[in-house]
Design an enzyme around this catalytic site. Sequence first.
Site, PDB file in Angstrom:
ATOM      1  N   SER G  15     -17.528 -12.558  19.884  1.00 33.87           N
ATOM      2  CA  SER G  15     -17.313 -12.326  21.139  1.00 33.87           C
ATOM      3  C   SER G  15     -15.869 -13.121  21.930  1.00 33.87           C
ATOM      4  O   SER G  15     -15.433 -12.454  22.959  1.00 33.87           O
ATOM      5  CB  SER G  15     -18.415 -12.891  22.012  1.00 33.87           C
ATOM      6  N   ASP G 191     -21.041 -22.555  28.708  1.00 32.17           N
ATOM      7  CA  ASP G 191     -21.902 -22.682  27.421  1.00 32.17           C
ATOM      8  C   ASP G 191     -21.266 -23.220  26.188  1.00 32.17           C
ATOM      9  O   ASP G 191     -21.758 -23.266  25.367  1.00 32.17           O
ATOM     10  CB  ASP G 191     -22.383 -21.275  27.058  1.00 32.17           C
ATOM     11  N   HIS G 194     -17.765 -19.849  25.303  1.00 31.63           N
ATOM     12  CA  HIS G 194     -16.762 -18.709  25.761  1.00 31.63           C
ATOM     13  C   HIS G 194     -16.020 -19.350  26.926  1.00 31.63           C
ATOM     14  O   HIS G 194     -16.590 -19.665  27.896  1.00 31.63           O
ATOM     15  CB  HIS G 194     -17.641 -17.786  26.444  1.00 31.63           C
TER      16      HIS G 194
END
Lengths: 217, 217, 217, 217, 217, 217, 217, 217
Positions: G15, G191, G194
């Site tokens: 991601s 978090d 990211h």
Amino acid sequence: MKLDQGQKLLFIGDSITDAERNKEVREGGNGALGKGYVAFVDALLQTGYPELGIRTVNKGVNGNTVRNLEARWQEDVIDQNPDWLSVMIGINDVWRQYDAPLIKEYHVYIDEYEETLRKLIKETRPQVKGLILMTPFYLERNEQDAMRRTMDQYGEVVKKIADETDCLFVDTQAALNQILNTYYPAALAWDRVHPNATGHMVIAKAFLRVLDFDWGK
Amino acid sequence: MKLDQGQKLLFIGDSITDAERNKEVREGGNGALGKGYVAFVDALLQTGYPELGIRTVNKGVNGNTVRNLEARWQEDVIDQNPDWLSVMIGINDVWRQYDAPLIKEYHVYIDEYEETLRKLIKETRPQVKGLILMTPFYLERNEQDAMRRTMDQYGEVVKKIADETDCLFVDTQAALNQILNTYYPAALAWDRVHPNATGHMVIAKAFLRVLDFDWGK
Amino acid sequence: MKLDQGQKLLFIGDSITDAERNKEVREGGNGALGKGYVAFVDALLQTGYPELGIRTVNKGVNGNTVRNLEARWQEDVIDQNPDWLSVMIGINDVWRQYDAPLIKEYHVYIDEYEETLRKLIKETRPQVKGLILMTPFYLERNEQDAMRRTMDQYGEVVKKIADETDCLFVDTQAALNQILNTYYPAALAWDRVHPNATGHMVIAKAFLRVLDFDWGK
Amino acid sequence: MKLDQGQKLLFIGDSITDAERNKEVREGGNGALGKGYVAFVDALLQTGYPELGIRTVNKGVNGNTVRNLEARWQEDVIDQNPDWLSVMIGINDVWRQYDAPLIKEYHVYIDEYEETLRKLIKETRPQVKGLILMTPFYLERNEQDAMRRTMDQYGEVVKKIADETDCLFVDTQAALNQILNTYYPAALAWDRVHPNATGHMVIAKAFLRVLDFDWGK
Amino acid sequence: MKLDQGQKLLFIGDSITDAERNKEVREGGNGALGKGYVAFVDALLQTGYPELGIRTVNKGVNGNTVRNLEARWQEDVIDQNPDWLSVMIGINDVWRQYDAPLIKEYHVYIDEYEETLRKLIKETRPQVKGLILMTPFYLERNEQDAMRRTMDQYGEVVKKIADETDCLFVDTQAALNQILNTYYPAALAWDRVHPNATGHMVIAKAFLRVLDFDWGK
Amino acid sequence: MKLDQGQKLLFIGDSITDAERNKEVREGGNGALGKGYVAFVDALLQTGYPELGIRTVNKGVNGNTVRNLEARWQEDVIDQNPDWLSVMIGINDVWRQYDAPLIKEYHVYIDEYEETLRKLIKETRPQVKGLILMTPFYLERNEQDAMRRTMDQYGEVVKKIADETDCLFVDTQAALNQILNTYYPAALAWDRVHPNATGHMVIAKAFLRVLDFDWGK
Amino acid sequence: MKLDQGQKLLFIGDSITDAERNKEVREGGNGALGKGYVAFVDALLQTGYPELGIRTVNKGVNGNTVRNLEARWQEDVIDQNPDWLSVMIGINDVWRQYDAPLIKEYHVYIDEYEETLRKLIKETRPQVKGLILMTPFYLERNEQDAMRRTMDQYGEVVKKIADETDCLFVDTQAALNQILNTYYPAALAWDRVHPNATGHMVIAKAFLRVLDFDWGK
Amino acid sequence: MKLDQGQKLLFIGDSITDAERNKEVREGGNGALGKGYVAFVDALLQTGYPELGIRTVNKGVNGNTVRNLEARWQEDVIDQNPDWLSVMIGINDVWRQYDAPLIKEYHVYIDEYEETLRKLIKETRPQVKGLILMTPFYLERNEQDAMRRTMDQYGEVVKKIADETDCLFVDTQAALNQILNTYYPAALAWDRVHPNATGHMVIAKAFLRVLDFDWGK
């Protein structure tokens, strides 16, 4: 590097500055800086000079002309109390003359543009530590193109006012011209106005250059 | 008037032809003809010659190049069994060379364009009563502009093929050039490609002119 | 051609004029002219006479009767300062008598219709260079049909007022009757009121005819 | 009352039968019976004869012609194993001839209609306890109207087949004509085809009458 | 039949009356009568007595108690000037005592209920030609169930007020009890309060019975 | 405490178990355990015995009967390889007999229920370390109520099978009965089937009790 | 500058690489590069070296571990035929061990990680002109933190493989550590995984540094 | 058990208390208590002590600091007239200092926090039967972590005020620390602030413990 510890840097302008910023969230919220040169400048400032803690604020609003800036200047500039102010305006002032030629109310001709911008800058210059004036631009290679020619004239107004008022000056058109040597306008912007990330990065780099940003950091 | 009683007229092409047509509905459904020149041609035909009962079909698909047309030609042209066929293709073939210069797979260069188009037209000409070839176009006044120059070359290919194959020929670039004398490109199209209603009406009128449409009716 | 260089042409009326125009955008915005006869008239004017630079404004609002027009006349007509004004109203004045027969408050009977329309036109005629009155219409072939008969009476009122006040007159019912000879009403309108593009083009052509529009251009 | 304890009554037809039924839920689910005459018939049956426990199933599909019914007859009728079957079809068979006159593939002319319907009914009649045939209809008062005249001819075909095959017959056009004496078509249906609740109730009452429904219960 | 030519019949109440009516449209608009007994009554009145032209208005609002009715009585009843008024209220007055027992502010106990309802009815009775009072109900077979018992007491209050004030009286609980003999509550209502179409039809029929509605028409 | 370190505990059942769990995410994803007793059991297990690391899996599917469980047993139980299995099924098996009495295909009568459930449990019991059988329930105080009576019979089947197969047994009906002494069913569930958080907590506590859960931890 | 004229540079990863890239559009489409370091690298490359015409491709997929990369390696790397390949993987391999500790199937432990990554890199290295390996990272200052410690171990594996296989190596953790000296993790990432634009710019700069990117251009 | 029959228990706080509660519905509506510890406390109270009929109200608002509580204290606490009041605030007061370090206006430093909280509690304590003060918390194991350290200081302020004002005190940080021994923070909260159901259950249990809740009931 011209910016000092803990200073607030405020950008005002039109959709190039706005760049789809999320106006629903408050300062610092997700997307509040938009997706354009303002966000790039901030990321590069934070990355290069994290210890300075520069606070970046985006007050661009899409579709704005200098007339709109004047209307919201008190609230969106003066009341925000910035240390540094950056202004890029004029694209819509010119564009409406070309994409909506019949609706004269939308046009901001060069005299009104110059007068309004000078008044705003003159009044505000003493209240900030530094003020950066950026030219409007048009992603068109052909200097004889009617709209490009008009845009260049507005850009000269910006340069003149910057000189008169002791502002830093960013010639975004000149910066973008260089990349137009390689890329056709359609590769940079759908409409020759709203650049993709590459175009925004060109602007961000030109902006940082006048601040004596050190890339080696 | 070249069209006869009860004939089916099929248009194929790219987004200019497609013009946001509703592909979810079947022929005759709401929005099935799109919002562009095809819808205008149909409305003008039905208004001027209702007694002919011309059946108009739109098979434009946005983003298409001549390579895409070839892939769906059997299904979208031959199987539809039109009496008249109108083809306008080439804008994306050229545009990709300018807006995505690094992605060579997207480009359809002039040799492939000419070869593919000629093959399709040659094979199909005998199966229809009439075939209209329309040039691709670019809403740019400056004939020295790189993309405009390329588009003109593709337009010449269209003219050549029309001459070779006994097709009617519509020079859309020439028709649009006239209105570009008055209006700056930005007043006609956001991106110099997708015209507003005025631009589509110019195309529709140019199309009808080659059919000897009688406006007095 | 009756329109002159740089004139503003304003249309007011009901849903036929409105034609799903985007009321969220300002003048000149995408969809601001709707999808009906107003958009067609504008596209044909710009195409045929680009050098005149006619500025078209759509102030139709769906569901309106002449009572509604009166309520917003100052804001939507007078304050707009048009050179030419076009008015088409009356369909809802009649329709409500037939589709909501029990709700009398919705009905605008012929006396109120005539009185209100005459007052608006008389007051406004001296303030504009030209004024076009268009009849309401009903897409029904049978002249003995109750609603068609009533609509025809309202159309006669429009003609009478046009004669009295030196307005141009467009008989939209007569224009549409011709195409009804070929097409059954269901092929032109779902509800015999809101025409498809063909019907709107019939109206646009009838409108342009009274302006001595030259199709050869 | 002709229906017996525990019987399943299945309706098949076009959008009049469908009436926006929710096709996403299974039988008995919320909205599975639609908002039209089928739902009214069911509510009146359950209210008048709860002790019979009649199970009502709606298999109407909007836009269907008799050609579509034939294609799904096995799955939607035979496999469902109904005790009673009600069929109302033909409106789209006729309507397409009037609202899409140029697209011949959509038209189901009277010979194909009669042949297909007779075949389906003849084959199915022995497999069910009772079969009700309902005429298609058109909410138009004028019997000389072209589409009304055609619809009446299709209705006569239905009557003929009902007579030949020992089916119950419901003349929906006749039932609706009565209310058309009071209300103009526009008060009952936007498009003279899809009735409001009043029109659906007329159909439901006509349907129940042929079953000898007792309203006093 | 107690209703006369051209009379307006207004229903006020809670969600049973409201029945998901579309409050965004004005009277006569699509869905304005909801999907419940009011819509059924209207469809049956229009079907049985089209010549009377009864105008039905739905002013039910879901969640309402008699306290809410009082608050909007002037606007939603008196100002509407109905000829006939129908009132069904009390379900929420009771239900909140059982589904939100801890939130006393939501409860409307029987004394307040009786007093408020009597006051509204007494004041309004002289201003209308007829007034129908319908009991609240609960789709529960067991008369010893706590909530059913309370609901029955509220129903007796309605009967008492109807007797005192010369109103027509509809015992909806009694009407629904009959169908509860056959169907378990879950087959009629998800929550024992909001009936399906069958339950609404039971109410509609009970309502029409007190008006001496003739089903044979 | 009967569960051991690192065991997997799988719940299967109907909408009570499902409880709007997010089926789009994989195990461990947000909402994967639903909002009901399974989520509560997991939160209480993790809170009371974090060191055990019990892995909870929810395989409830709303609307399921024992017939549906059988169809997906291999994939959703056996292939998951749980250490402990919890089964609560039967509510829909009974409910459909009461809310859709005419659609017999939906009903799972007590013989089929018993036979299917016994078969599944017998085959699976040897493959897991422990198996918990929970009764279906109905939030109805009146034991003479038809559906409550039927539900109790299904509950007895569950108890019988638990006894035969050495399963732990949770009498959810008995647990819920206690709180029904205080709260009317409407305060716990809209439809007497789907409990609010309080009802789910009752079930979770009853479940944990048979595992000798220690609340003091 | 290590990249040459016309080369294709492909990024693969999780991601962080994906960064909400629009997977619905094809290469070059709006948003196809995501909002993260890949987009920044591309903008900086195009800005600094437009004449090189570097073609950037993003093949990051959120949630991926090295196991997922292996599964799609042929299609997303080999078949794409890149000149340069950049790989950043491992965050999810580690993270799942900490955020889903009970679901062992999700964990990719260090032996499998090393073995899989080495195999992919070894096989691919000969097929590309250059290969950049980037470490996974965790935005946590405390080196004794359990997850940070694990992440560092995976980073060492990356370094080892880079050394063995003649790849360029980017130590993203080290680059991010510098900015963590100034900013608390919450200011960079919701978090700790990211990053916001600042974090992505740090990565982009670290990446470009190993390519000998010249900022002065 | 400290709560008495019929008392109202009101919770105020930030997003931990709010927990996505549905603010569109009124008290008692679906989702009005949120998905967090408040909902768990209520479910456990209703399950364990249904006969007490405790009325739970959630007035948490996400993003709130003690400064926001003060602004809405009159309306959301005093005017609600609770018997018991529970307050948990401070997380955002601290968090903004770490995630938005440059925007000083967002920070509520410890002196303002202490002064404001003390003032609110002192004024309110006499008006309620009982008052519970809960510490803010941070799901971080490392006590030397900067933000954890600050949070602990705010927690000590809460303890001090509880002692001074005769409030019950809940040390949520201490309660959560226990589970952090087993689970890494990422397994409990995406951002170390918003716990999953397990974390909320820990808080609910700690809360109930100070009320002498009896789990055996």
